[in-house]
Structure formats: C-alpha cells, structure tokens
Design a protein around this motif. Structure first.
Motif, PDB file in Angstrom:
ATOM      1  N   TYR B  42      48.516  54.165  26.926  1.00  0.00           N
ATOM      2  CA  TYR B  42      47.712  54.145  25.690  1.00  0.00           C
ATOM      3  C   TYR B  42      48.538  54.820  24.878  1.00  0.00           C
ATOM      4  O   TYR B  42      49.367  55.383  25.221  1.00  0.00           O
ATOM      5  CB  TYR B  42      46.535  54.869  26.491  1.00  0.00           C
ATOM      6  N   ARG B  43      47.596  55.378  23.998  1.00  0.00           N
ATOM      7  CA  ARG B  43      48.278  56.294  22.834  1.00  0.00           C
ATOM      8  C   ARG B  43      48.177  57.912  23.130  1.00  0.00           C
ATOM      9  O   ARG B  43      47.339  57.890  23.737  1.00  0.00           O
ATOM     10  CB  ARG B  43      47.419  56.506  21.131  1.00  0.00           C
ATOM     11  N   ALA B  44      49.064  58.344  23.933  1.00  0.00           N
ATOM     12  CA  ALA B  44      48.753  59.932  24.286  1.00  0.00           C
ATOM     13  C   ALA B  44      48.173  60.759  23.003  1.00  0.00           C
ATOM     14  O   ALA B  44      47.237  61.349  23.683  1.00  0.00           O
ATOM     15  CB  ALA B  44      50.296  60.148  24.534  1.00  0.00           C
ATOM     16  N   GLU B  45      48.342  60.150  21.506  1.00  0.00           N
ATOM     17  CA  GLU B  45      47.790  61.165  20.862  1.00  0.00           C
ATOM     18  C   GLU B  45      45.776  61.212  21.088  1.00  0.00           C
ATOM     19  O   GLU B  45      46.078  61.434  20.832  1.00  0.00           O
ATOM     20  CB  GLU B  45      48.079  60.557  19.458  1.00  0.00           C
ATOM     21  N   ALA B  46      46.079  60.072  21.258  1.00  0.00           N
ATOM     22  CA  ALA B  46      44.677  59.931  21.428  1.00  0.00           C
ATOM     23  C   ALA B  46      42.992  60.784  22.309  1.00  0.00           C
ATOM     24  O   ALA B  46      43.081  61.347  22.060  1.00  0.00           O
ATOM     25  CB  ALA B  46      44.122  58.154  22.072  1.00  0.00           C
ATOM     26  N   LEU B  47      44.596  61.205  23.221  1.00  0.00           N
ATOM     27  CA  LEU B  47      43.922  62.448  24.256  1.00  0.00           C
ATOM     28  C   LEU B  47      42.581  63.648  23.594  1.00  0.00           C
ATOM     29  O   LEU B  47      41.898  64.296  23.285  1.00  0.00           O
ATOM     30  CB  LEU B  47      44.446  63.063  25.307  1.00  0.00           C
ATOM     31  N   ALA B  48      44.378  63.683  22.628  1.00  0.00           N
ATOM     32  CA  ALA B  48      44.014  65.364  21.759  1.00  0.00           C
ATOM     33  C   ALA B  48      42.543  64.811  20.455  1.00  0.00           C
ATOM     34  O   ALA B  48      42.196  65.689  20.385  1.00  0.00           O
ATOM     35  CB  ALA B  48      44.958  65.995  21.177  1.00  0.00           C
ATOM     36  N   GLU B  49      42.901  63.367  19.991  1.00  0.00           N
ATOM     37  CA  GLU B  49      41.618  63.367  18.734  1.00  0.00           C
ATOM     38  C   GLU B  49      40.968  62.985  19.653  1.00  0.00           C
ATOM     39  O   GLU B  49      39.183  63.090  19.207  1.00  0.00           O
ATOM     40  CB  GLU B  49      42.431  61.263  18.102  1.00  0.00           C
ATOM     41  N   ILE B  50      40.529  62.788  20.960  1.00  0.00           N
ATOM     42  CA  ILE B  50      39.470  62.478  21.149  1.00  0.00           C
ATOM     43  C   ILE B  50      38.800  63.874  22.173  1.00  0.00           C
ATOM     44  O   ILE B  50      37.297  63.844  21.561  1.00  0.00           O
ATOM     45  CB  ILE B  50      38.869  61.711  22.708  1.00  0.00           C
ATOM     46  N   ALA B  51      39.190  64.764  22.945  1.00  0.00           N
ATOM     47  CA  ALA B  51      39.155  65.763  22.996  1.00  0.00           C
ATOM     48  C   ALA B  51      38.809  66.450  21.492  1.00  0.00           C
ATOM     49  O   ALA B  51      37.705  67.359  21.295  1.00  0.00           O
ATOM     50  CB  ALA B  51      40.022  66.876  22.940  1.00  0.00           C
ATOM     51  N   ALA B  52      39.330  66.360  20.234  1.00  0.00           N
ATOM     52  CA  ALA B  52      38.588  66.450  19.610  1.00  0.00           C
ATOM     53  C   ALA B  52      36.866  66.777  18.479  1.00  0.00           C
ATOM     54  O   ALA B  52      36.584  67.115  17.941  1.00  0.00           O
ATOM     55  CB  ALA B  52      39.616  67.336  17.748  1.00  0.00           C
ATOM     56  N   GLN B  53      36.499  65.375  19.234  1.00  0.00           N
ATOM     57  CA  GLN B  53      35.374  65.037  18.243  1.00  0.00           C
ATOM     58  C   GLN B  53      34.081  66.212  18.888  1.00  0.00           C
ATOM     59  O   GLN B  53      33.859  66.392  20.294  1.00  0.00           O
ATOM     60  CB  GLN B  53      35.180  63.588  19.365  1.00  0.00           C
ATOM     61  N   PRO B  54      32.666  66.138  18.508  1.00  0.00           N
ATOM     62  CA  PRO B  54      31.942  67.534  18.140  1.00  0.00           C
ATOM     63  C   PRO B  54      31.453  66.221  19.965  1.00  0.00           C
ATOM     64  O   PRO B  54      31.454  64.448  19.525  1.00  0.00           O
ATOM     65  CB  PRO B  54      31.083  67.214  17.133  1.00  0.00           C
ATOM     66  N   SER B  55      31.128  67.091  20.893  1.00  0.00           N
ATOM     67  CA  SER B  55      30.371  66.132  21.714  1.00  0.00           C
ATOM     68  C   SER B  55      28.595  65.633  21.606  1.00  0.00           C
ATOM     69  O   SER B  55      28.332  66.443  20.562  1.00  0.00           O
ATOM     70  CB  SER B  55      30.641  67.280  23.059  1.00  0.00           C
ATOM     71  N   LEU B  56      28.162  64.668  21.251  1.00  0.00           N
ATOM     72  CA  LEU B  56      27.107  64.168  21.336  1.00  0.00           C
ATOM     73  C   LEU B  56      26.331  64.156  22.027  1.00  0.00           C
ATOM     74  O   LEU B  56      25.062  65.175  21.288  1.00  0.00           O
ATOM     75  CB  LEU B  56      27.311  62.092  20.809  1.00  0.00           C
ATOM     76  N   PHE B  57      26.568  64.672  23.000  1.00  0.00           N
ATOM     77  CA  PHE B  57      25.782  65.306  24.474  1.00  0.00           C
ATOM     78  C   PHE B  57      25.626  66.368  25.347  1.00  0.00           C
ATOM     79  O   PHE B  57      26.852  66.646  25.304  1.00  0.00           O
ATOM     80  CB  PHE B  57      25.268  64.575  25.456  1.00  0.00           C
ATOM     81  N   PRO B  58      24.869  67.599  24.636  1.00  0.00           N
ATOM     82  CA  PRO B  58      24.497  68.811  24.685  1.00  0.00           C
ATOM     83  C   PRO B  58      24.682  69.058  26.387  1.00  0.00           C
ATOM     84  O   PRO B  58      24.068  68.512  27.017  1.00  0.00           O
ATOM     85  CB  PRO B  58      23.221  69.200  24.688  1.00  0.00           C
ATOM     86  N   ALA B  59      25.779  69.884  26.846  1.00  0.00           N
ATOM     87  CA  ALA B  59      26.276  70.348  27.912  1.00  0.00           C
ATOM     88  C   ALA B  59      25.465  71.214  28.224  1.00  0.00           C
ATOM     89  O   ALA B  59      24.360  72.047  28.172  1.00  0.00           O
ATOM     90  CB  ALA B  59      27.650  70.906  28.361  1.00  0.00           C
ATOM     91  N   ASP B  60      24.833  71.481  29.887  1.00  0.00           N
ATOM     92  CA  ASP B  60      24.675  72.399  30.620  1.00  0.00           C
ATOM     93  C   ASP B  60      24.280  74.070  29.618  1.00  0.00           C
ATOM     94  O   ASP B  60      23.420  74.256  29.645  1.00  0.00           O
ATOM     95  CB  ASP B  60      24.204  73.059  31.791  1.00  0.00           C
ATOM     96  N   ALA B  61      26.003  74.085  29.300  1.00  0.00           N
ATOM     97  CA  ALA B  61      26.158  75.296  29.175  1.00  0.00           C
ATOM     98  C   ALA B  61      25.387  75.975  27.347  1.00  0.00           C
ATOM     99  O   ALA B  61      25.118  76.932  27.089  1.00  0.00           O
ATOM    100  CB  ALA B  61      27.167  75.143  28.084  1.00  0.00           C
ATOM    101  N   THR B  62      25.052  74.638  26.889  1.00  0.00           N
ATOM    102  CA  THR B  62      24.054  74.715  25.347  1.00  0.00           C
ATOM    103  C   THR B  62      23.205  75.291  25.595  1.00  0.00           C
ATOM    104  O   THR B  62      22.429  75.921  25.851  1.00  0.00           O
ATOM    105  CB  THR B  62      24.524  72.873  24.632  1.00  0.00           C
ATOM    106  N   CYS B  63      22.006  74.249  27.140  1.00  0.00           N
ATOM    107  CA  CYS B  63      20.961  74.829  27.402  1.00  0.00           C
ATOM    108  C   CYS B  63      20.775  76.494  27.447  1.00  0.00           C
ATOM    109  O   CYS B  63      19.715  76.835  27.360  1.00  0.00           O
ATOM    110  CB  CYS B  63      20.318  74.008  28.445  1.00  0.00           C
ATOM    111  N   HIS B  64      21.996  77.033  28.863  1.00  0.00           N
ATOM    112  CA  HIS B  64      22.008  77.409  28.927  1.00  0.00           C
ATOM    113  C   HIS B  64      21.876  79.278  28.012  1.00  0.00           C
ATOM    114  O   HIS B  64      21.338  80.328  27.776  1.00  0.00           O
ATOM    115  CB  HIS B  64      22.954  78.559  29.547  1.00  0.00           C
ATOM    116  N   GLN B  65      22.116  78.878  26.855  1.00  0.00           N
ATOM    117  CA  GLN B  65      21.955  79.750  25.573  1.00  0.00           C
ATOM    118  C   GLN B  65      21.283  80.250  25.484  1.00  0.00           C
ATOM    119  O   GLN B  65      20.663  81.346  24.794  1.00  0.00           O
ATOM    120  CB  GLN B  65      22.821  79.019  24.153  1.00  0.00           C
ATOM    121  N   CYS B  66      20.005  79.042  26.022  1.00  0.00           N
ATOM    122  CA  CYS B  66      18.613  79.853  24.952  1.00  0.00           C
ATOM    123  C   CYS B  66      17.597  79.867  26.269  1.00  0.00           C
ATOM    124  O   CYS B  66      16.664  80.970  26.337  1.00  0.00           O
ATOM    125  CB  CYS B  66      17.977  79.250  24.278  1.00  0.00           C
TER     126      CYS B  66
END
Lengths: 396, 182
Positions: B42-66
């Motif tokens: 696979y394209r090694a670059e793809a890893l960084a590209e995917i990691a940089a995408q904003p996540s669509l689904f909030p993680a628990d950490a997001t919920c914890h903020q409030c």
C-alpha cells in the motif's frame, strides 16, 4: 418466526449486515465459466481429435473469446471506483487472490486472441488481399502486413494452434479453478470454505460452456436454415451429460459432507437451504437444473432413432435448463453465502433491484454482451457457416 | 531461411507483444505511487493522510469534555472501556449542537430519543434501559472467552431473584447504566 433463536437480534456483525457481493459477482464466475467451458469443447476437437465436434470447434473458440472479453464487465460495474481497476495489477499485493486473477485472466485472454488469430489467418489474409478501402485496411492491420501464406507457414500455424489448444486446457482449468479458489479460500464462511470449491466451479463451468455452445450452434443452424450435424449434436449432448454428472456429483458430495459432519455451522446452513435458498437451490439448482437434464440428456446423446428435430429440441431444452442450473449455483454460492450472519445466528436480506449499476437490467445487458460481440465477430471473421475451407484462402 | 520467412508473422506478433509488455512496464513506473511498497502493499503516505482526517465519530474523550459526571461514574470500572456509542448512539449531531449551545445558550439541545431496538440504528442520540443492550455483549453464546463476564439471562435472573424477570428494564433493578457493578 418471532422468538426463534435464529431470528432474534442481535446477531449481525457490522460487516455482514449487507451482502456486499451483488448479482454482478454472481455473473462474474458465470461468464468466466462459459469461457473455460467453450474452450474445452474446441479442445476436444483440436487436441483429442473428436472429429464429430469439427462443426463447432471454431465457433466454440470464438464464443470463448467473446465471453472472455466480457468476463470483467460485471466486476467493473460492481466496483465503485472502476477507474482504479488496473491498480490491482499495477501494484499487486502478493497476498491478494484478486491480483492473481488479473494476471491469469490477461494471460488467458492473450492465448485466446492468438489462437483465434491463427485459426482465421487464411481468411484474414485472403480478405486483406481482395478487399479495398476501410475494410481492406482493417484486414491488412489484422494480418500484421503479412499478405501471403505459404504451405510452410500454414503448417507452422497448424502446429501452433495445436500447441495453444493443449496449453489452453490447463490454463482454462487454472482460470476457472482460480475463480472457485477465490471463494473456497474464505475461511470465515463455511458455505464457501472448502477445497472442493475450485473443482465444483470448474466442472460446472465446463457444463455451462458446453450448454452455451449447443445453444449458439442450434440457433445458428436454424437461422441459416441448415440441419445441425447429427454426430456433432450427439457428441455435444454426451459431453454435456458427462460433465453434468461430474458437476452434480461434486456439488452433492460437498453438501453431504457438510450435512454429515454436522459441525457448528450446519444448523445455519440447513436453515439457509430450507428458507432463503429453498427456491434457487432446491427447485432450480437441484430439481429443474440437475435432475431433469440428467434424465432427458441420454435421449439425444445416445439414441440413434430420434428424429433430428426432436433430438435437437431435447438437447436445446436440456442446455437451457443446465444454464439455469449453473446460474442458480453461482447465485446460491455467492449470494447465499452472504445471507447468513457470520455469527451463525440469523439471516440478512439481499434486496434485488431492477435499476442501477447492479440491478437486474444491468445484469441482463451484461449477459447479452458476449452474444453481441459474437455477432460482431461473425461479421468480421468467417466463423459461420462451418465448412468454409479457409486454408484454401477462399471465403464464400 | 524459408522457415524464417514462413514464420515472419509470428515474429511480428512476438515483437508487438514484447513492445506491449515493455509499454506496460513503463506505464507501471508512471502509475506506481511514490511511496508504494515501503511498508507493505500500500502507499505508505496514506497512513499520514488518513490520520490527518478529522474523525467523523466522536470518541469517548469528546463526551468526557462535557459529561464530567458520567466520566467519574465510569472511572475505574470494568465498563470504562465500553464506548458511550454502544448505549447512546453515535451522537455526531448531538456533539455539534451541544458545541453550538455552549457558545450560544439560546440554541436548544434536542433531547435524546427512545431507542428503536435496532443495533444499526440511525438515531443520533438515545437513552435506553433495554436488557438487549446489555445482553448483546453479556449473553452467553458458544465460543466466548472463558473468563469473560457472561450470563445465561434466565439462570442469572432466577438466581439473583429479579422481581420482574420479563421486563425489558430488568437488569437495571440491580445494575447501573454507568457503574454496572451490582
């Protein structure tokens, strides 16, 4: 069925909520199988010298080529990004079964092209010399500019055709065995995961290829008002009967094996066959598609007393039924295998639609494409009627 | 000599095929992405590209903020690792609305809906006290790890003496939604 353990949620894993492999993936092994099957018919003549099959030998190779040219069409329709299709070969992953298919398929396509080219070279050369204008140009390009065939060249071509026909048999087996392997090697799915899968696919492929050749031959005979060669029809019916026995036996043994072992997955497969696949498996694949042709095929295959019309009708009907058998078998494997959850605790649905890239209408078009190509090929090359002696270079 | 002449169409064909193969190989070098194959097919670059995408689904950490309170309720329990989404939906919309509301108190936060019983539901945020939520993970089925905390509902409810063993909310007689320890 409420309250039955197989019908209460939650049993579905996120990745088996929707059958992802649609009717196009049903057509893919269906069409690929006809490639391999039709080729076997022509090899019976070219390699095993079954003289009776001479009238269909060339027709079978060209049919095989036309189906081969369309074999990837359903895959392209299934892909959401068809423009990336070639990536599987540009950057092949050594562990990807599909990448392997890309190369095997291309190799086979090439073999068929060269085979057909050599077979029809006398006709191509004759036309390149006699025709002028656009058509003449086309044939001169097809002839690669070599506009004479010496007896020596004809002999070389003849030997090469034989060699390719011999080589074509294992390659056809690999091509279609491989399609079976694509399914048989998926260990998460007990309805697919069996090393018998390549053999099952191969035998039913040959069956469907013979059936297609029978139907195309009968159609063309009727069309040009000639009588089908009795010996040829008998030989084809016999071949069809023999390979149908093999195919049905393998399919039966496989099912018996799962049923007798009664492993954890059996209960879900039994439910599957009894409910979701009751019609397509029990009625179409077994009853209409296997038993009836098995019973009626010996008539046209062995009887010498049958009237020609009668014999051809029996063979034709059997061939149609067999084509339904193989289509149902592909359906039962491909779609059937996705209808139960991998938790083995329940079922999902496959909604078949009319419209859309993967709908029934698109499927019908895909199935018609090889026949359209065959029609086109017959315009360009003297595939039909049989008996044109193109080694003389004369074309009527 | 005459064999050569007799087979010149084949040499031509071979030449053509060779040229096609060569062309294909050249094309491949053009089409091959630069970082392909460095780490695998696979394209090694793809890893960084995917990691940089904003996540669509909030993680628990997001919920914890409030939802500090819920976080404390679950802190250190065995259920800490069970994601909020399992019992409340993906809450994509909820987080967006709640963030707007945090900036502008006049924006209303829609209340949670009732769960429709579908594990693949499209409801954004729901509250539920349904035994099937718990049983989707805890009901004893063939092949579960030996040390996983699993129950046979009928036996468990009988043993613990549930007062309404057929009710959908029966588990919550004794277990909480967040700190589930009995």
């Amino acid at each position: 069925m409420d309250g039955h353990p197989l019908h209460t949620a939650p049993f579905i894993f996120p990745n088996d909520a929707h059958p992802a492999w649609s009717i196009m993936i049903v057509l893919y092994p269906y069409i690929t199988g006809m490639v391999a099957g039709a080729f076997v018919v022509s090899s019976m003549y070219h390699v095993f010298h079954r003289e009776a099959l001479k009238p269909v030998a060339k027709l079978a190779v060209v049919t095989s080529l036309c189906f081969c040219a369309c074999a990837t069409l359903p895959l392209l329709l299934h892909l959401h990004q068809p423009q990336r299709a070639l990536n599987v070969m540009v950057t092949p992953s050594p562990s990807s079964a599909m990448a392997g298919f890309g190369f095997i398929y291309s190799g086979y396509m090439l073999l068929l092209l060269v085979d057909v080219w050599l077979m029809f070279r006398p006709a191509i050369v004759a036309r390149a010399r006699s025709l002028t204008g656009r058509w003449g140009q086309l044939y001169r390009v097809l002839a690669l500019g070599v506009l004479d065939i010496s007896p020596g060249a004809a002999a070389i071509d003849q030997r090469l055709i034989s060699a390719l026909s011999v080589l074509g048999i294992p390659v056809a087996c690999v091509l279609h065995g491989y399609v079976g392997f694509l399914f048989g090697a998926i260990k998460a799915n007990p309805w697919w995961s069996t090393s018998l899968m390549p053999v099952i696919f191969l035998s039913s492929a040959i069956v469907s290829g013979i059936a297609v050749v029978i139907l195309v031959y009968l159609f063309l005979c009727r069309w040009s008002g000639i009588e089908a060669e009795p010996e040829c029809m008998r030989a084809l019916s016999r071949l069809l009967w023999m390979f149908l026995i093999l195919a049905v036996a393998f399919e039966g043994v496989e099912l018996l094996h799962i049923a007798y072992e009664q492993e954890a997955e059996w209960h879900v497969i039994r439910e599957l066959l009894g409910s979701k696949l009751r019609f397509s498996y029990g009625i179409v694949q077994i009853l209409i598609g296997s038993l009836i042709p098995l019973l009626i095929l010996p008539l046209p295959a062995f009887s010498h007393r049958l009237a020609a019309r009668c014999r051809d009708s029996w063979s034709g009907v059997a061939a149609v039924l067999v084509l339904f058998q193989v289509l149902a078998m592909r359906w039962n494997v491909v779609v059937g295998g996705q209808l139960f959850s991998k938790s083995f605790r329940g079922f999902v649905d496959y909604p078949l639609t009319w419209w859309g890239r993967e709908g029934l209408i698109a499927a019908a078009v895909v199935l018609a494409m090889p026949l359209v190509l065959l029609f086109g090929a017959m315009k360009i090359l003297p595939v039909w009627p049989p008996g044109i002696d193109d080694h003389e270079g004369t074309i009527q | 000599m005459s064999t050569l002449r007799d087979s010149r169409h084949l040499w031509l064909l071979a030449g053509l095929l060779g040229a096609a193969a060569l062309g294909m190989m050249l094309l491949r070098t053009v089409l091959m992405p630069a970082t392909y194959g460095i780490q695998g097919p696979y394209r090694a670059e793809a890893l960084a590209e995917i990691a940089a995408q904003p996540s669509l689904f909030p993680a628990d950490a997001t919920c914890h903020q409030c939802h500090e309170k819920v976080r404390h309720e679950r802190d250190g329990t065995l259920h800490e690792a069970v994601r909020c989404a399992h019992c409340h939906g993906l809450a994509v919309d909820h987080v967006a609305k709640a963030r707007l509301a945090a900036a502008d108190p006049s924006v209303p936060i829609p209340p949670a809906a009732e769960w429709d019983g579908n594990f693949l539901t499209r409801i954004d945020l729901y509250l539920t006290k349904d035994r099937s939520t718990c049983l989707s993970c805890h009901e004893q089925v063939v092949g579960m790890p030996a040390d996983f905390k699993k129950i046979d509902p009928a036996v468990h409810l009988e043993e613990q003496g549930a007062s309404e063993p057929t009710s959908r909310e029966t588990c919550f007689e004794c277990h909480g939604g967040h700190d589930t320890a009995p």
